[in-house]
Design an enzyme around this catalytic site. Structure first.
Site, PDB file in Angstrom:
ATOM      1  CB  SER A 193       5.672   3.446   0.716  1.00  0.00           C
ATOM      2  OG  SER A 193       5.117   2.793  -0.410  1.00  0.00           O
TER       3      SER A 193
ATOM      4  N   GLY B 235       0.816  -1.215   0.000  1.00  0.00           N
ATOM      5  CA  GLY B 235       0.000   0.000   0.000  1.00  0.00           C
ATOM      6  C   GLY B 235       0.849   1.263   0.000  1.00  0.00           C
TER       7      GLY B 235
ATOM      8  CG  HIS C 101       3.185   0.790  -5.446  1.00  0.00           C
ATOM      9  ND1 HIS C 101       3.351   1.876  -4.613  1.00  0.00           N
ATOM     10  CD2 HIS C 101       3.767  -0.254  -4.814  1.00  0.00           C
ATOM     11  CE1 HIS C 101       3.998   1.503  -3.515  1.00  0.00           C
ATOM     12  NE2 HIS C 101       4.277   0.209  -3.617  1.00  0.00           N
TER      13      HIS C 101
HETATM   14  P1  AMP Z   1       6.137  -2.176  -1.599  1.00  0.00           P
HETATM   15  O1  AMP Z   1       4.732  -1.677  -1.486  1.00  0.00           O
HETATM   16  O2  AMP Z   1       7.170  -1.168  -1.203  1.00  0.00           O
HETATM   17  O3  AMP Z   1       6.328  -3.526  -0.969  1.00  0.00           O
HETATM   18  O4  AMP Z   1       6.390  -2.386  -3.154  1.00  0.00           O
HETATM   19  C1  AMP Z   1       5.530  -3.196  -3.924  1.00  0.00           C
HETATM   20  C2  AMP Z   1       6.164  -3.416  -5.270  1.00  0.00           C
HETATM   21  O5  AMP Z   1       6.361  -2.169  -5.925  1.00  0.00           O
HETATM   22  C3  AMP Z   1       7.551  -4.089  -5.168  1.00  0.00           C
HETATM   23  O6  AMP Z   1       7.665  -5.064  -6.191  1.00  0.00           O
HETATM   24  C4  AMP Z   1       8.486  -2.941  -5.379  1.00  0.00           C
HETATM   25  O7  AMP Z   1       9.723  -3.333  -5.928  1.00  0.00           O
HETATM   26  C5  AMP Z   1       7.700  -2.090  -6.359  1.00  0.00           C
HETATM   27  N1  AMP Z   1       8.190  -0.706  -6.322  1.00  0.00           N
HETATM   28  C6  AMP Z   1       8.326   0.082  -5.225  1.00  0.00           C
HETATM   29  N2  AMP Z   1       8.881   1.275  -5.564  1.00  0.00           N
HETATM   30  C7  AMP Z   1       9.100   1.229  -6.899  1.00  0.00           C
HETATM   31  C8  AMP Z   1       9.667   2.142  -7.839  1.00  0.00           C
HETATM   32  N3  AMP Z   1      10.118   3.328  -7.475  1.00  0.00           N
HETATM   33  N4  AMP Z   1       9.734   1.751  -9.128  1.00  0.00           N
HETATM   34  C9  AMP Z   1       9.275   0.518  -9.508  1.00  0.00           C
HETATM   35  N5  AMP Z   1       8.742  -0.381  -8.675  1.00  0.00           N
HETATM   36  C10 AMP Z   1       8.655  -0.042  -7.383  1.00  0.00           C
END
Ligand code: AMP
Length: 281
Positions: free
Chosen positions: A186, A31, A37
């Site tokens: 996030s 989230g 995302h």
């Molecule tokens: P998280 O909500 O931080 O667990 O991230 C969920 C997914 O979004 C994970 O696969 C992350 O690698 C991806 N993600 C987070 N930040 C980025 C970003 N800046 N660019 C691309 N993918 C991202």
């Protein structure tokens, strides 16, 4: 768009969609959704009939002194963003639904989870692989989307999917950055304007590394030293690691050749940030 909170219900829905011949894309998240995302969601919507976004702040991937309680949870904002992006289902289980009393089974990808971030966050990747395996079982996706931002996580999850015979294609999408170069995260919401400016040194150090490699540098030690000097020039930055490793086994390379992952993690006050690039000299 429907929000599903129950594992069995999600399972029933995804299985029935599969029986009906619909392809499913899954985007696992915690989230506090941002454009990073959204890039994964867009890819899933484009490739699949149905897109499920899971939103779950996974307690077992946080260490005891980490930010589980503070982690941002802007629920209605996330829902609006998913609706706008064309998501079909949000899967938002409760912690007690995912880890009911008596829960005892963990998925551990050995070695890969102990290095880089794993060395500083013991048990983190075991938490990640366990929850992602459970999300795979709940959502039966054909394809699952992850970000290169968490490069180690993506490598570990590809290994897990292969080793456990999940019939799921793992797609890894490029890092989305602010114009300044800062990788979206996030956790950036924790940063003050000053810290945000200081944090630019991470992407700056990776740009420096790319430039050094482009000009012929092949010694990991030299590139790491130059990056370290640059990051340390910002007083508040505390480096956890700077590593140059191969893209599959995450082993430090002796010489920069082929595709190498240059990964960095540093703390700015209480906020820990990571970033990386892949170089191919
Ligand atoms: P998280 O909500 O931080 O667990 O991230 C969920 C997914 O979004 C994970 O696969 C992350 O690698 C991806 N993600 C987070 N930040 C980025 C970003 N800046 N660019 C691309 N993918 C991202």
């Amino acid at each position: 768009m429907r929000v599903i909170r129950n594992v069995k219900k999600m399972q029933a829905i995804s299985r029935s969609l599969k029986r009906g011949g619909r392809s499913i894309g899954l985007v696992p998240t915690m989230g506090a959704l941002h454009e990073g995302h959204v890039s994964l969601i867009r890819a899933s919507v484009k490739d699949n009939d149905i897109t499920i976004v899971s939103i779950f702040v996974n307690p077992i991937q946080f260490g005891p002194s980490e930010d589980f309680n503070q982690y941002p949870r802007p629920v209605s904002q996330d829902e609006a963003l998913c609706r706008k992006a064309g998501v079909d289902f949000i899967f938002q289980p409760s912690a007690s639904g995912m880890y009911p009393p008596g829960f005892k089974t963990y998925v551990d990808v050995r070695e890969l989870g102990d290095v880089l971030c794993g060395a500083f966050r013991p048990g983190h990747f075991r938490g990640v692989t366990t929850i992602v395996a459970k999300l795979f079982n709940a959502c039966s996706p054909d394809c699952a989307y992850f970000g290169q931002k968490d490069a180690q996580q993506a490598i570990i999850l590809k290994r897990m999917a292969k080793d456990l015979n999940f019939p799921i294609l793992i797609k890894v999408m490029p890092i989305v950055r602010e114009k300044s170069g800062l990788a979206l995260s996030s956790r950036n919401t924790y940063l003050s304007e000053n810290s945000k400016r200081d944090a630019l040194v991470l992407s700056g150090s990776l740009k420096l590394a790319r430039e050094l490699v482009r000009k012929g540098a092949r010694s990991p030690a030299l590139v790491i030293k130059r990056m370290g000097n640059m990051i340390n020039s910002k007083k508040p930055a505390k480096i956890d690691y700077i590593s140059i490793v191969d893209n599959e086994h995450l082993k430090p390379v002796k010489k920069i050749q082929g595709a190498c992952l240059i990964a960095v993690a540093a703390r700015f006050g209480k906020t820990r940030l990571i970033d990386n690039i892949t170089v191919r000299p």
